[in-house]
Design an enzyme around this catalytic site. Structure first.
Site, PDB file in Angstrom:
ATOM      1  N   ASP A   1       0.870  -1.170   0.000  1.00  0.00           N
ATOM      2  CA  ASP A   1       0.000   0.000   0.000  1.00  0.00           C
ATOM      3  C   ASP A   1       0.910   1.224   0.000  1.00  0.00           C
ATOM      4  OD1 ASP A   1      -2.079   1.771   0.012  1.00  0.00           O
ATOM      5  OD2 ASP A   1      -3.177   0.836   1.653  1.00  0.00           O
TER       6      ASP A   1
HETATM    7  C1  BGC Z   1      -4.960   3.384  -0.020  1.00  0.00           C
HETATM    8  C2  BGC Z   1      -5.019   2.410  -1.187  1.00  0.00           C
HETATM    9  C3  BGC Z   1      -4.828   3.154  -2.469  1.00  0.00           C
HETATM   10  C4  BGC Z   1      -3.500   3.893  -2.426  1.00  0.00           C
HETATM   11  C5  BGC Z   1      -3.178   4.676  -3.662  1.00  0.00           C
HETATM   12  C6  BGC Z   1      -3.705   4.223  -0.069  1.00  0.00           C
HETATM   13  O1  BGC Z   1      -3.754   5.232   0.894  1.00  0.00           O
HETATM   14  O2  BGC Z   1      -5.033   2.682   1.186  1.00  0.00           O
HETATM   15  O3  BGC Z   1      -6.241   1.725  -1.170  1.00  0.00           O
HETATM   16  O4  BGC Z   1      -4.895   2.277  -3.546  1.00  0.00           O
HETATM   17  O5  BGC Z   1      -3.517   4.795  -1.333  1.00  0.00           O
HETATM   18  O6  BGC Z   1      -3.998   5.771  -3.786  1.00  0.00           O
END
Ligand code: BGC
Length: 753
Positions: free
Chosen positions: A266
């Site tokens: 993530d």
């Molecule tokens: C989120 C993800 C997301 C990523 C990119 C993160 O903060 O938890 O679900 O895909 O950001 O935007």
């Protein structure tokens, strides 16, 4: 002279062509060679630096290919219900493109509520086509974290409380997206069941709950759906961050499930180079969210899997075994996506896509209550309609965190209602309450100005007055995408409706008996007014076609067939995570200020174990407001008596249950036949029943269909933590078939030998 020149240039042409022919295409570029061989060839040509460069971001949403060899970059995008707008190279802010608006699809709670696997495939296919057209290779979704508490701000991005329903619905989504040569990234693996403390908590859950509830959707996504990538979560498990977690990534995912795809972190979930190297992470994103904030020439070089990794290899402290494995996985992904010459071109905003968005919405909407057939609205009697409530006029595609979208258009509930009913009835709007007048996320602006400076009393009086003199009242409220509502990064603060809506609803219920409450939310909410409101509709976040899908259900053009993918408890304390488990974390640690930063993480113990959602309510006989699987229709259905093809089965046998479903009403409609299994006697505590099969059946008035659902011992098993395996204990079982977890229509007993 002229003749001579022509002759000479002919010789040159012939010469060039023949040298090109003798030059052989390198294996890694040769489509006729097997992928395995091409991957090996590419790997053998890459320098150490080129390999390491592939393992981390080069911008907010992209990672490097191998420029020297022509191997393309990977471009990712959020996810999970639409393709995100372009942001700047190093920042979250908008890039300012004008060609990046898309169709917003219903949020995943709505998709799950359709209980229709075909619908999930259509959804994935359409969404994947939009991602493909926007030149994306990896779609950051779907989300499959289990609904543990109604306070989780991100439940709307997930598929509810049941691992079986989630597993069955997620597989076709993945296959649909990936049919476009776009990878899915199923997220957030694992145990990211709340937003509060998501970066600073350690989840403690027993093995049984982990394997019976929290892991199955991920397992289905990779083993049945073949999701080409998976996203590691932010939280910790066994004291180690999920995106660099030995147990979750190496032992389970890549070990037991034999996963050959790519583990993506993530954004900002990595914080330790050695763990990232050894514990199964393949691709690191977002470690410095401001891009260049590490204060050096290029912050991406300082990612955990960048220069620090290279230094360890060069100093001989770590070998290259893990490196080659990671790069092999990434190259394999490249042949399915960026280097896949057979991938379709994709498209954005087609009529087909709009139709998918509208249909998922119509099929996902859940009719929770419909006393005296209040709905559908009868235009023979109703000549004036009052639409009241902020959510009738508020855009919901902007906000909520990373899933926020720049939609080509969003049909608001009021617009949908006006265009459907406006010719036959007078439709008037009153605000009723003021909630969140804002509407911006990362520079995407809704463009709406919902400020209203009048006093709450004036606003309410206006609404009550309008309600009193109208033939029918539709209140459209619920939650929204502002912080502490349905939004990423933060949880809800309470279970009740915000902005004094309970009082507004109570006042409207008094003013007019022809009344329907429409909730726009991704979560359950308290309904202290339930007895006074004849009709209640859960309408979710439905994206571009929201208003049209809703109007179509209110008018009866679409007969509602959605079923709840999670339980609505009466009050928060009735939910097991709040009654037995810890939320938002251990009380003493919370009081001591733990969870404030990564040096002081807070523990969250899931004491409720496997008793989540209906598993808890059923077993403890706590009556919910609305149970899992519940959803009404404008027609009526009758279930015939179920029969099994055997009375006794062996461990390797299958058993099939057959029954009829008949539409006994006057309107075409669909019923979801749900099959639950109850273990009548077991050596371990088990939930009263668990969903193990379902089928959505479409029926014309008077029509009857025979439905068969087959299960095997997987449906009878529990996870034995001591043996670390699934066990189906011999004994008596019962198959319970009905149209909701609290509405069983027919049962069959059978015995497992
Ligand atoms: C989120 C993800 C997301 C990523 C990119 C993160 O903060 O938890 O679900 O895909 O950001 O935007």
């Amino acid at each position: 002279m002229l003749k001579k020149i022509v002759f000479l240039s002919l010789i040159t042409l012939t010469y060039t062509a023949s040298t090109a022919q003798t030059k052989t295409t390198p294996i890694y570029l040769d489509d006729s060679k097997p992928v395995e061989q091409r991957v090996k060839d590419a790997l053998s040509r890459m320098t150490l630096e080129e390999k390491v460069a592939m393992l981390h971001a080069q911008s907010k949403f992209s990672s490097a290919g191998v420029p020297r060899l022509g191997i393309p970059e990977f471009w990712t995008t959020d996810g999970p219900h639409g393709v995100r707008a372009e942001v700047k190279w190093d920042e979250w802010d908008q890039a300012g493109w004008t060609n990046d608006s898309i169709i917003a699809y219903p949020a995943l709670t709505a998709l799950s509520a359709t209980w229709n696997k075909k619908m999930s495939w259509n959804y994935g296919k359409a969404l994947g086509e939009e991602a493909r057209y926007r030149k994306k290779d990896i779609l950051l979704g779907p989300g499959v974290n289990i609904y543990r508490t109604p306070l989780n701000g991100r439940n709307f991005e997930y598929m509810g409380e049941d691992p079986f329903l989630t597993s069955k619905m997620v597989v076709p989504y993945i296959q649909g997206v990936q049919s476009n040569g776009v990878a899915t990234s199923v997220k957030h693996y694992a145990l990211n069941n709340q937003e509060m403390f998501r970066h600073t908590s350690n989840v403690k859950v027993d093995d049984r709950a982990l394997h019976e509830l929290y892991l199955p959707p991920f397992k289905a996504a990779v083993t049945e759906g073949d999701s080409w990538t998976i996203m590691g979560a932010y939280d910790m498990y066994k004291g180690q961050y999920a995106s660099q977690n030995q147990y979750l990534l190496n032992d389970i995912l890549k070990g037991e499930w034999n996963y050959k795809g790519v583990v993506v972190s993530d954004w900002g979930a990595v914080n330790n180079t050695e763990q990232a190297i050894k514990n199964g992470l393949d691709l690191e994103f977002g470690s410095w969210t401001n891009g260049l904030s590490a204060g050096t020439k290029n912050a991406y070089d300082n990612y955990y899997l960048a220069q620090p990794y290279l230094n360890l290899i060069k100093s001989g402290k770590v070998g290259t075994k893990e490196l080659d494995d990671k790069v092999t996985r990434l190259l394999n992904l490249a042949y399915k996506t960026t280097m896949n010459k057979n991938k379709p071109l994709g498209n954005v905003g087609s009529e087909d896509h709009k139709a998918v968005a509208k249909q998922v919405g119509e099929e996902g909407i859940v009719l929770l209550k419909n006393q005296s057939n209040t709905l559908p609205i009868d235009l023979n009697k109703v000549k004036s309609i009052a639409v009241i409530g902020e959510n009738a006029i508020k855009m919901m595609t902007v906000g909520g965190g990373s899933s926020s979208l720049k939609a080509k258009y969003e049909t608001l509930p009021l617009d949908g209602i006006k265009s459907r009913f406006g010719k036959q009835a007078e439709v008037k709007f009153a605000r009723g309450y003021v909630g969140d007048p804002g509407g911006e996320y990362n520079g995407v602006k809704s463009g709406q100005d919902l400020k209203d400076d009048r006093s709450a009393e004036v606003i309410l009086n206006e609404a009550v007055e309008l309600a009193t003199k109208s033939d029918f009242v539709i209140f459209v409220g619920g939650l929204n995408k502002a912080d502490h509502q349905d939004a990423e990064g933060v949880d809800r603060k309470s279970y009740g409706l915000p902005y004094n809506q309970d009082n507004v609803i109570a006042a409207l219920a008094k003013a007019n008996k022809n009344f329907a409450v429409v909730l726009v939310s991704g979560n359950a909410v308290a309904m202290p007014w339930i007895k006074d409101v004849p009709a209640i509709v859960e309408s979710w976040y439905l994206g571009s076609e929201a208003g049209n899908s809703l109007a179509s259900v209110l008018a009866g053009d679409a007969n509602p067939s959605g079923k709840l993918p999670f339980t609505f408890p009466v009050k928060l304390e009735d939910n097991s995570a709040h009654q037995l488990g810890e939320y938002p974390g251990n009380k003493e640690e919370l009081a001591a200020g733990k969870g404030a930063d990564q040096k002081n993480p807070i523990n969250i113990t899931y004491n409720e174990s496997i008793f989540v959602g209906y598993r808890w309510h059923d077993t403890k006989k706590i009556k919910p407001l609305f149970s899992f699987g519940h959803g009404l229709s404008y027609t009526t259905f009758e279930f015939g008596k179920a029969k099994a093809d055997k009375t006794t089965i062996g461990q390797d046998d299958k058993i099939t249950f057959t029954f009829t479903v008949k539409n006994t009403g006057k309107k075409a409609g669909a019923e979801v036949a749900q099959l639950y299994i109850s273990d009548l006697k077991s050596s371990l505590p088990r939930p009263t029943k668990e969903l193990k099969g379902f089928e959505k059946v479409f029926l014309n008035p008077g029509e009857e269909k025979e439905v068969s659902i087959t299960i095997d011992k997987a449906a009878l098993s529990f996870f034995d933590a001591d043996k670390h395996s699934w066990v189906a204990e011999p004994g008596d079982f019962e198959a319970l078939i009905g149209n909701a977890s609290d509405n069983i229509k027919t049962r069959v007993k059978f015995t497992l030998k």
